[in-house]
Design a protein around this motif. Structure first.
Motif, mmCIF file in Angstrom:
data_model
loop_
_atom_site.group_PDB
_atom_site.id
_atom_site.type_symbol
_atom_site.label_atom_id
_atom_site.label_comp_id
_atom_site.label_asym_id
_atom_site.label_seq_id
_atom_site.Cartn_x
_atom_site.Cartn_y
_atom_site.Cartn_z
ATOM 1 N N GLY A 176 -43.569 -8.660 -30.783
ATOM 2 C CA GLY A 176 -45.108 -8.393 -30.487
ATOM 3 C C GLY A 176 -46.139 -8.834 -29.403
ATOM 4 O O GLY A 176 -46.882 -9.774 -29.999
ATOM 5 N N TYR A 177 -45.489 -9.649 -28.388
ATOM 6 C CA TYR A 177 -46.173 -10.336 -27.292
ATOM 7 C C TYR A 177 -45.899 -9.294 -26.559
ATOM 8 O O TYR A 177 -44.575 -8.215 -26.011
ATOM 9 C CB TYR A 177 -45.628 -11.755 -27.878
ATOM 10 C CG TYR A 177 -44.101 -11.923 -26.242
ATOM 11 C CD1 TYR A 177 -44.008 -11.836 -25.301
ATOM 12 C CD2 TYR A 177 -43.333 -11.586 -27.230
ATOM 13 C CE1 TYR A 177 -43.078 -12.423 -24.386
ATOM 14 C CE2 TYR A 177 -41.749 -12.016 -26.608
ATOM 15 C CZ TYR A 177 -41.538 -12.223 -25.108
ATOM 16 O OH TYR A 177 -40.738 -12.377 -25.048
ATOM 17 N N VAL A 229 -42.882 0.359 -22.889
ATOM 18 C CA VAL A 229 -43.058 0.442 -21.900
ATOM 19 C C VAL A 229 -45.045 0.172 -22.231
ATOM 20 O O VAL A 229 -45.057 1.569 -22.268
ATOM 21 C CB VAL A 229 -42.799 1.400 -21.030
ATOM 22 C CG1 VAL A 229 -43.873 1.107 -19.362
ATOM 23 C CG2 VAL A 229 -41.733 1.156 -20.934
ATOM 24 N N LEU A 230 -45.806 -0.156 -22.055
ATOM 25 C CA LEU A 230 -46.980 -0.125 -21.888
ATOM 26 C C LEU A 230 -47.768 -0.026 -20.321
ATOM 27 O O LEU A 230 -48.599 0.941 -20.417
ATOM 28 C CB LEU A 230 -47.738 -1.767 -21.703
ATOM 29 C CG LEU A 230 -47.535 -2.552 -23.422
ATOM 30 C CD1 LEU A 230 -48.115 -3.713 -23.284
ATOM 31 C CD2 LEU A 230 -47.836 -1.669 -24.461
ATOM 32 N N ARG A 231 -47.008 0.063 -19.309
ATOM 33 C CA ARG A 231 -48.060 -0.054 -17.979
ATOM 34 C C ARG A 231 -47.345 -0.006 -17.326
ATOM 35 O O ARG A 231 -46.707 -1.328 -17.230
ATOM 36 C CB ARG A 231 -49.581 -0.027 -18.048
ATOM 37 C CG ARG A 231 -49.564 -1.462 -18.400
ATOM 38 C CD ARG A 231 -51.730 -1.574 -18.540
ATOM 39 N NE ARG A 231 -51.340 -3.032 -18.433
ATOM 40 C CZ ARG A 231 -53.165 -3.949 -19.119
ATOM 41 N NH1 ARG A 231 -53.930 -2.934 -18.811
ATOM 42 N NH2 ARG A 231 -53.453 -4.860 -18.883
ATOM 43 N N THR A 232 -47.726 0.099 -16.006
ATOM 44 C CA THR A 232 -46.730 -0.594 -14.538
ATOM 45 C C THR A 232 -48.337 -0.843 -13.744
ATOM 46 O O THR A 232 -49.314 -0.225 -13.973
ATOM 47 C CB THR A 232 -46.795 0.850 -13.890
ATOM 48 O OG1 THR A 232 -46.903 1.872 -13.839
ATOM 49 C CG2 THR A 232 -44.745 0.816 -14.643
ATOM 50 N N ALA A 233 -47.705 -1.300 -12.447
ATOM 51 C CA ALA A 233 -48.971 -2.264 -11.682
ATOM 52 C C ALA A 233 -49.118 -1.505 -10.548
ATOM 53 O O ALA A 233 -48.006 -0.111 -10.851
ATOM 54 C CB ALA A 233 -48.559 -3.353 -11.004
ATOM 55 N N PRO A 234 -50.259 -0.409 -9.924
ATOM 56 C CA PRO A 234 -50.594 0.239 -9.289
ATOM 57 C C PRO A 234 -49.244 0.567 -7.656
ATOM 58 O O PRO A 234 -49.262 1.865 -7.798
ATOM 59 C CB PRO A 234 -51.772 -0.304 -8.263
ATOM 60 C CG PRO A 234 -52.595 -0.899 -9.750
ATOM 61 C CD PRO A 234 -51.019 -1.679 -9.837
ATOM 62 N N LEU A 235 -48.913 0.070 -7.642
ATOM 63 C CA LEU A 235 -47.647 -0.282 -7.233
ATOM 64 C C LEU A 235 -46.452 0.036 -7.583
ATOM 65 O O LEU A 235 -45.249 0.826 -6.904
ATOM 66 C CB LEU A 235 -47.740 -1.496 -5.213
ATOM 67 C CG LEU A 235 -48.806 -0.860 -4.912
ATOM 68 C CD1 LEU A 235 -48.319 -1.565 -3.262
ATOM 69 C CD2 LEU A 235 -49.019 -0.023 -3.844
ATOM 70 N N LEU A 291 -33.673 -13.937 -20.045
ATOM 71 C CA LEU A 291 -34.154 -12.549 -20.116
ATOM 72 C C LEU A 291 -33.787 -12.638 -21.549
ATOM 73 O O LEU A 291 -34.288 -12.086 -22.048
ATOM 74 C CB LEU A 291 -33.500 -11.153 -20.021
ATOM 75 C CG LEU A 291 -33.731 -10.599 -18.238
ATOM 76 C CD1 LEU A 291 -33.215 -9.560 -18.146
ATOM 77 C CD2 LEU A 291 -35.329 -10.449 -18.120
ATOM 78 N N MET A 292 -32.411 -12.906 -22.035
ATOM 79 C CA MET A 292 -32.709 -13.666 -23.401
ATOM 80 C C MET A 292 -32.832 -14.116 -24.389
ATOM 81 O O MET A 292 -33.525 -14.174 -24.957
ATOM 82 C CB MET A 292 -30.991 -13.330 -24.345
ATOM 83 C CG MET A 292 -30.164 -12.041 -23.548
ATOM 84 S SD MET A 292 -28.006 -12.605 -23.275
ATOM 85 C CE MET A 292 -28.872 -11.713 -25.416
ATOM 86 N N GLU A 293 -33.449 -15.162 -23.385
ATOM 87 C CA GLU A 293 -34.545 -16.027 -24.232
ATOM 88 C C GLU A 293 -35.562 -15.662 -24.165
ATOM 89 O O GLU A 293 -36.636 -16.370 -25.132
ATOM 90 C CB GLU A 293 -34.399 -17.215 -22.685
ATOM 91 C CG GLU A 293 -33.517 -18.109 -23.361
ATOM 92 C CD GLU A 293 -33.492 -19.577 -22.082
ATOM 93 O OE1 GLU A 293 -34.027 -19.944 -21.048
ATOM 94 O OE2 GLU A 293 -32.372 -20.344 -22.015
ATOM 95 N N LEU A 294 -36.223 -14.742 -23.561
ATOM 96 C CA LEU A 294 -37.511 -14.003 -23.547
ATOM 97 C C LEU A 294 -37.726 -13.198 -24.743
ATOM 98 O O LEU A 294 -38.706 -12.361 -25.134
ATOM 99 C CB LEU A 294 -38.276 -13.507 -21.777
ATOM 100 C CG LEU A 294 -38.937 -14.361 -21.048
ATOM 101 C CD1 LEU A 294 -38.506 -13.740 -19.482
ATOM 102 C CD2 LEU A 294 -39.692 -15.198 -21.216
ATOM 103 N N GLY A 295 -36.387 -13.414 -24.971
ATOM 104 C CA GLY A 295 -36.900 -11.873 -26.607
ATOM 105 C C GLY A 295 -35.927 -10.740 -26.243
ATOM 106 O O GLY A 295 -35.502 -9.451 -27.000
#
Length: 74
Positions: A56-57, A40-46, A27-31
């Protein structure tokens, strides 16, 4: 509060990641480092996975991995 509790449209600043879990380093390697703000942009339907904007990504995380991240509302 952990990151999996945040709803779409909310912003959080990361405090820390559970130091005993094996996913911490990845998780730390992912930034996802302490002090980083994420949206938080969105969640999947379930409800799983959740999509975040980090440094920025876009990043999708499973809820069980997001539950390892302690943060506060920004």
């Amino acid at each position: 509060m952990t990151l999996d509790k945040f709803k779409p449209g909310m912003t959080a600043c990361l405090i820390d990641i559970d130091p005993t879990h094996l996913m911490r380093r990845r998780l730390m390697e992912l930034g996802l480092t302490p002090g980083t703000c994420v949206s938080v942009l969105r969640t999947a339907p379930l409800g799983d996975p959740i999509e975040l904007r980090v440094r920025g990504y876009r990043l999708s995380l499973r809820k069980k991995d997001a539950a390892l991240i302690n943060c506060q509302a920004a």
